[in-house]
Motif scaffolding. Sequence first.
Motif, PDB file in Angstrom:
ATOM      1  N   VAL A   1     -28.028 -52.852  45.538  1.00 50.03           N
ATOM      2  CA  VAL A   1     -27.673 -51.718  46.134  1.00 50.03           C
ATOM      3  C   VAL A   1     -26.169 -51.818  46.770  1.00 50.03           C
ATOM      4  O   VAL A   1     -25.714 -53.032  46.858  1.00 50.03           O
ATOM      5  N   ARG A   2     -25.701 -50.474  46.862  1.00 53.50           N
ATOM      6  CA  ARG A   2     -24.307 -50.441  47.223  1.00 53.50           C
ATOM      7  C   ARG A   2     -24.631 -49.456  48.451  1.00 53.50           C
ATOM      8  O   ARG A   2     -24.974 -48.398  48.517  1.00 53.50           O
ATOM      9  N   GLU A   3     -24.193 -50.109  49.731  1.00 54.53           N
ATOM     10  CA  GLU A   3     -24.406 -49.305  51.153  1.00 54.53           C
ATOM     11  C   GLU A   3     -22.906 -49.603  51.583  1.00 54.53           C
ATOM     12  O   GLU A   3     -22.343 -50.257  52.308  1.00 54.53           O
TER      13      GLU A   3
ATOM     14  N   GLU B   1     -22.215 -54.462  48.995  1.00 54.24           N
ATOM     15  CA  GLU B   1     -22.968 -54.417  47.860  1.00 54.24           C
ATOM     16  C   GLU B   1     -23.908 -55.758  47.764  1.00 54.24           C
ATOM     17  O   GLU B   1     -23.280 -56.833  48.075  1.00 54.24           O
TER      18      GLU B   1
ATOM     19  N   LYS C   1     -31.313 -56.796  47.000  1.00 56.12           N
ATOM     20  CA  LYS C   1     -32.183 -56.485  48.088  1.00 56.12           C
ATOM     21  C   LYS C   1     -33.421 -56.682  47.377  1.00 56.12           C
ATOM     22  O   LYS C   1     -33.974 -56.282  46.223  1.00 56.12           O
TER      23      LYS C   1
END
Length: 107
Positions: free
Chosen positions: A80-82, A86, A89
Motif C-alpha cells: 500500500v501507498r499512504e 509505502e 501490509k
Amino acid sequence: MSVTLTDAAARHVHKSLAKRGKGIGLRLAVKTSGCSGLAYAIEFVDDDSAGDLKFESHGLALMVDPKSLPFLAGTELDFVREGLNEGFKFNNPNAKAQCGCGESFAV
C-alpha cells in the motif's frame, strides 16, 4: 490454509526481484518482538529451503517456516501507498490486536 499476495503486492515483488536480478519470491515469518508480542519478518528468497512450506501466488513463491504458519495461515500480503509512505501490509485474520505503529501484533 495458505498465504497469498494481492495484485499490488505481487507487482511490487516482481519489480523488486527484477531489480535484484534474482529470486523466486518472499520468505515470511513471525518472531517474538514489539509491544504486542509478535512481529512479522519478511525477506527475499532465492531458492526453496528445506523445511519451509511453499505457497504460490501470482507466480511467486511464498515460503513460510512451519512454526510461523499457525500465526500466518490465511494472511494476505498487500502493498500500500499512504501519502509519502509505502510498504507491505499484512491482512492477517489471526491477529486479535495490533500496536499503534503497526509493527507488531497479538493472537
